[in-house]
Design a protein around this motif. Structure first.
Motif, mmCIF file in Angstrom:
data_model
loop_
_atom_site.group_PDB
_atom_site.id
_atom_site.type_symbol
_atom_site.label_atom_id
_atom_site.label_comp_id
_atom_site.label_asym_id
_atom_site.label_seq_id
_atom_site.Cartn_x
_atom_site.Cartn_y
_atom_site.Cartn_z
ATOM 1 N N THR A 71 42.107 32.304 34.316
ATOM 2 C CA THR A 71 41.672 32.474 35.817
ATOM 3 C C THR A 71 42.218 33.884 36.254
ATOM 4 O O THR A 71 43.660 34.029 36.164
ATOM 5 N N GLY A 72 41.362 34.771 36.838
ATOM 6 C CA GLY A 72 42.130 35.932 37.453
ATOM 7 C C GLY A 72 40.638 36.895 37.469
ATOM 8 O O GLY A 72 39.658 36.438 37.605
ATOM 9 N N GLY A 73 41.048 38.214 37.524
ATOM 10 C CA GLY A 73 40.112 39.209 37.640
ATOM 11 C C GLY A 73 39.245 39.458 36.684
ATOM 12 O O GLY A 73 39.675 39.232 35.360
ATOM 13 N N SER A 90 47.130 31.669 34.277
ATOM 14 C CA SER A 90 46.462 31.379 35.570
ATOM 15 C C SER A 90 46.910 32.338 36.738
ATOM 16 O O SER A 90 47.516 33.435 36.023
ATOM 17 N N GLU A 114 37.461 31.968 34.571
ATOM 18 C CA GLU A 114 37.480 31.672 35.856
ATOM 19 C C GLU A 114 37.599 32.865 36.893
ATOM 20 O O GLU A 114 38.732 33.184 37.133
ATOM 21 N N LEU A 115 36.506 33.534 37.235
ATOM 22 C CA LEU A 115 36.670 34.899 37.928
ATOM 23 C C LEU A 115 36.220 35.027 39.208
ATOM 24 O O LEU A 115 36.366 33.774 39.856
ATOM 25 N N GLY A 116 36.165 36.157 39.726
ATOM 26 C CA GLY A 116 35.872 36.124 41.206
ATOM 27 C C GLY A 116 34.504 37.041 41.601
ATOM 28 O O GLY A 116 33.667 36.848 40.721
ATOM 29 N N LYS A 139 50.455 29.892 30.864
ATOM 30 C CA LYS A 139 51.113 31.084 31.308
ATOM 31 C C LYS A 139 50.642 31.331 32.763
ATOM 32 O O LYS A 139 49.538 31.632 33.038
ATOM 33 N N CYS A 189 39.321 33.054 45.558
ATOM 34 C CA CYS A 189 38.367 33.611 44.767
ATOM 35 C C CYS A 189 36.878 32.915 45.673
ATOM 36 O O CYS A 189 35.684 33.676 45.512
ATOM 37 N N SER A 237 51.083 33.024 36.348
ATOM 38 C CA SER A 237 51.102 34.379 36.947
ATOM 39 C C SER A 237 52.405 35.014 37.141
ATOM 40 O O SER A 237 53.239 34.158 38.014
ATOM 41 N N GLU A 238 52.688 36.106 36.841
ATOM 42 C CA GLU A 238 54.017 36.917 36.853
ATOM 43 C C GLU A 238 53.915 37.200 38.579
ATOM 44 O O GLU A 238 55.305 37.580 39.106
ATOM 45 N N ASN A 239 52.967 37.339 38.924
ATOM 46 C CA ASN A 239 52.816 37.628 40.647
ATOM 47 C C ASN A 239 53.252 36.599 41.455
ATOM 48 O O ASN A 239 53.344 36.894 42.675
ATOM 49 N N TRP A 285 47.603 34.277 40.551
ATOM 50 C CA TRP A 285 48.621 34.001 41.496
ATOM 51 C C TRP A 285 48.284 33.354 42.709
ATOM 52 O O TRP A 285 49.336 33.165 43.667
ATOM 53 N N ASN A 286 47.165 33.240 43.182
ATOM 54 C CA ASN A 286 46.701 32.977 44.651
ATOM 55 C C ASN A 286 46.764 31.461 44.893
ATOM 56 O O ASN A 286 47.384 31.146 45.943
ATOM 57 N N GLU A 329 35.504 43.374 45.520
ATOM 58 C CA GLU A 329 36.101 42.157 46.068
ATOM 59 C C GLU A 329 37.099 42.267 46.677
ATOM 60 O O GLU A 329 38.127 43.027 46.497
ATOM 61 N N THR A 347 51.502 37.788 28.070
ATOM 62 C CA THR A 347 50.379 37.510 27.934
ATOM 63 C C THR A 347 49.483 38.091 26.596
ATOM 64 O O THR A 347 48.676 37.584 25.835
HETATM 65 P P1 NAD Z 1 46.945 37.947 38.189
HETATM 66 O O1 NAD Z 1 47.539 39.175 38.440
HETATM 67 O O2 NAD Z 1 47.766 36.764 38.606
HETATM 68 O O3 NAD Z 1 46.476 37.951 36.667
HETATM 69 C C1 NAD Z 1 45.779 36.803 36.128
HETATM 70 C C2 NAD Z 1 46.452 36.607 34.817
HETATM 71 O O4 NAD Z 1 46.353 37.780 33.864
HETATM 72 C C3 NAD Z 1 48.247 36.465 34.931
HETATM 73 O O5 NAD Z 1 48.592 35.337 33.921
HETATM 74 C C4 NAD Z 1 48.597 37.788 34.293
HETATM 75 O O6 NAD Z 1 49.778 37.693 33.343
HETATM 76 C C5 NAD Z 1 47.416 38.274 33.352
HETATM 77 N N1 NAD Z 1 47.290 39.726 32.994
HETATM 78 C C6 NAD Z 1 47.269 40.562 33.877
HETATM 79 N N2 NAD Z 1 47.151 41.642 33.316
HETATM 80 C C7 NAD Z 1 46.915 41.568 31.968
HETATM 81 C C8 NAD Z 1 46.487 42.388 30.786
HETATM 82 N N3 NAD Z 1 46.532 43.775 30.910
HETATM 83 N N4 NAD Z 1 46.508 41.818 29.516
HETATM 84 C C9 NAD Z 1 46.514 40.277 29.437
HETATM 85 N N5 NAD Z 1 46.820 39.547 30.739
HETATM 86 C C10 NAD Z 1 46.991 40.101 31.570
HETATM 87 O O7 NAD Z 1 45.783 37.505 38.860
HETATM 88 P P2 NAD Z 1 44.515 38.407 39.585
HETATM 89 O O8 NAD Z 1 43.837 39.062 38.263
HETATM 90 O O9 NAD Z 1 45.015 39.341 40.492
HETATM 91 O O10 NAD Z 1 43.586 37.316 40.283
HETATM 92 C C11 NAD Z 1 43.064 37.581 41.119
HETATM 93 C C12 NAD Z 1 41.404 37.459 40.599
HETATM 94 O O11 NAD Z 1 41.085 36.298 40.188
HETATM 95 C C13 NAD Z 1 40.441 37.665 41.736
HETATM 96 O O12 NAD Z 1 39.455 38.229 41.411
HETATM 97 C C14 NAD Z 1 39.921 36.206 42.188
HETATM 98 O O13 NAD Z 1 38.622 36.321 42.552
HETATM 99 C C15 NAD Z 1 40.086 35.509 40.728
HETATM 100 N N6 NAD Z 1 40.319 34.097 40.936
HETATM 101 C C16 NAD Z 1 39.425 33.509 40.505
HETATM 102 C C17 NAD Z 1 39.539 32.070 40.575
HETATM 103 C C18 NAD Z 1 38.525 30.942 40.097
HETATM 104 O O14 NAD Z 1 38.967 29.804 40.087
HETATM 105 N N7 NAD Z 1 37.514 31.488 39.639
HETATM 106 C C19 NAD Z 1 40.765 31.534 41.193
HETATM 107 C C20 NAD Z 1 41.669 32.415 41.557
HETATM 108 C C21 NAD Z 1 41.476 33.808 41.374
#
Ligand code: NAD
Length: 478
Positions: free
Chosen positions: A189-191, A114, A212-214, A140, A247, A142-144, A116-117, A341, A175
């Motif tokens: 969920t993340g970038g 997951s 689940e991206l953005g 797992k 997101c 987020s460490e952030n 951090w937001n 974004e 991770t």
């Molecule tokens: P983040 O930094 O918390 O990273 C997400 C997860 O990826 C963390 O658990 C992290 O440990 C892991 N991670 C980071 N780098 C990695 C790597 N090199 N290898 C493996 N795992 C790794 O979050 P973020 O990416 O900064 O989140 C922001 C993004 O997430 C934005 O683009 C946002 O739009 C998107 N987002 C989407 C949703 C959704 O529900 N669609 C919700 C929230 C955020």
């Protein structure tokens, strides 16, 4: 060390899953009740962790995180029995006599990664789906968002079945070690950059993935609307939602050249009402999560293409990681703020001669996670729904689709794949196993060789399904 821990965690979960423990209705209910207990007994700690990670206002912590998880948990507890029941399906003449069902079967051992937001909701909400569907799960966080991550580890360890539900804390090495394991499903969920890493790792084992991206979510503002209400709803979805670090926050607005000054004036006036004359001092605004993201956002603001185009806000406070709600008017499509974004409190406004030109602007970019339109024009609304491909869509509001359990939440294209929430979470973590049952009573020989012309006619008639043809061919079949 991370690899050894990840391997050990998965091995233990595999043993638990193989023993059948997580499949029983009773186990699923007990774990969902454990989540409810966490919410009831520890909501203050959760609010505190969110304050520590993001200075998230209590109201937002309750509405966007605790209530979301609580509603999902309540729904799963209420509906689980019904969701687990095999779903009967009508069969056709082709398999007559037969009955068919769709059996929801857990995938097995699943991984939830997951962001951090919304570090509490985005962690626990998918776990609810995974457990309801009968899986063993590693979360797992987020460490952030370190305070929420360690609180989750503590509470899940204390209240939930540690042989089937585990939290693994850590950053990239942890991770990566988890992703090296074989999983039966992954929800990330993340970038999108890390999304690609997740998908690549999953491909090794052909593991199905929900991403689940953005992306850049547009909000189109037509004229002849209740602009004050529209402005308040845009503010709620942007700055009232983790200060734009969401997101589904509107990433940019599109309106007409004739209307834009009214839009800017009303947005600025409402912003002042909500966050005061000195928004950097406001307790109602989350901070930026860390200095990396603070510097990234400042770079967007200081870009030569936009720095002279700030019409509201722009103030920042590095020591408190705060950036004021900021509106930019007339950013070019080549400016950084329009290329990536934003994920923060900056809102560029793009102007067009006619509102219908919004389609060209939106469709020139990747498919967004959410698209918003404010209008009273039915035709424009219909064209928006028809012409804009997006993960989700709202007419005359922002972000609220996230809170509706009856509709799926997920992206399309660059904004993600797969969806969850409510029953869709149960489905996301269930394999839909078709089960066809036949009786020994009737065994039509036309199915078996040698395939005589009569049998071929009969089979064609069955496939085409006309009773007259079936009867006629039956007459010539034997
Ligand atoms: P983040 O930094 O918390 O990273 C997400 C997860 O990826 C963390 O658990 C992290 O440990 C892991 N991670 C980071 N780098 C990695 C790597 N090199 N290898 C493996 N795992 C790794 O979050 P973020 O990416 O900064 O989140 C922001 C993004 O997430 C934005 O683009 C946002 O739009 C998107 N987002 C989407 C949703 C959704 O529900 N669609 C919700 C929230 C955020």
């Amino acid at each position: 060390m991370a690899a050894v821990e990840a391997e050990a965690a998965v091995r233990e979960l595999r043993d638990t899953y193989a023993a059948g423990k997580t499949k029983s209705f009773e186990w699923r209910i007990s774990q969902l009740k454990a989540i409810q207990q966490i919410l009831t007994l520890h909501s203050e700690e959760i609010i505190g962790a969110l304050r520590s990670d993001l200075k998230k206002p209590e109201f937002e912590a309750v509405i966007h995180e605790i209530s979301v998880v609580s509603a999902s948990c309540k729904l799963a507890l209420k509906e689980l029995h019904r969701w687990m029941k095999p779903q009967k399906v009508k069969t056709t003449l082709i398999t007559f006599p037969s009955s068919a069902k769709i059996v929801s079967e857990p995938f097995g051992v699943v991984l939830v990664i997951s962001a951090w937001n919304f570090p509490f909701a985005l962690s626990v909400d998918p776990v609810i789906g995974a457990i309801a569907a009968g899986n063993a799960v590693v979360l797992k966080p987020s460490e952030n968002a370190p305070a929420t991550s360690s609180l989750l580890a503590k509470l899940v360890g204390k209240y939930m079945d540690a042989s089937a539900v585990k939290v693994v804390e850590g950053a990239v090495p942890q991770t990566t070690a988890l992703l090296d394991q074989k999983w039966d499903k992954i929800l990330y969920t993340g970038g999108s950059a890390v999304g690609r890493i997740v998908l690549t790792a999953a491909a090794k084992h052909l593991t199905p993935v929900i991403l689940e991206l953005g992306g850049k979510c547009p909000a189109v503002v037509d004229s002849k609307i209740n602009l004050k209400v529209a402005a308040r709803r845009i503010i709620a979805g942007k700055w009232g939602c983790n200060n734009g670090q969401a997101c589904i926050s509107p990433d940019y607005l599109i309106t007409t050249k004739d209307f834009v000054s009214e839009v800017v004036n009303i947005l600025s006036a409402e912003l002042e009402k909500f966050f005061g004359e000195e928004p950097l001092q406001s307790k109602e605004l989350s901070s930026i999560v860390n200095s990396h993201h603070f510097n990234r956002l400042v770079k967007l603001l200081d870009d030569d293409e936009v720095s002279g185009k700030i019409v509201c806000g722009g103030e920042r406070d590095k020591s408190n990681l705060k950036i004021a709600p900021t509106i930019i008017l007339g950013a070019s499509k080549d400016s950084l703020v329009m290329k990536e974004e934003i994920f923060g409190p900056i809102l560029p406004i793009i102007t067009v001669d006619k509102i219908e030109e919004c389609f060209g602007v939106i469709n020139a970019m990747e498919k967004p996670l959410a698209a918003y339109l404010f209008t009273n024009d039915k035709k424009l609304e219909e064209k928006f729904v028809r012409s804009v491909s997006a993960g989700g869509m709202i007419i005359n509001d922002t972000i609220l689709h996230f809170l509706e359990a009856g509709i799926p939440f997920g992206g399309i294209g660059e904004s993600g794949m797969g969806a969850y929430h409510g029953k869709f979470s149960f489905d996301a973590f269930s394999h839909k196993k078709p089960l066809l049952k036949r009786s020994f009573a009737i065994d039509i020989s036309a199915r078996y060789p040698p395939y005589t012309p009569g049998k071929r006619r009969f089979l064609r008639a069955v496939v085409q399904g006309t009773l007259f043809d079936i009867l006629r061919s039956l007459a010539t079949c034997w």
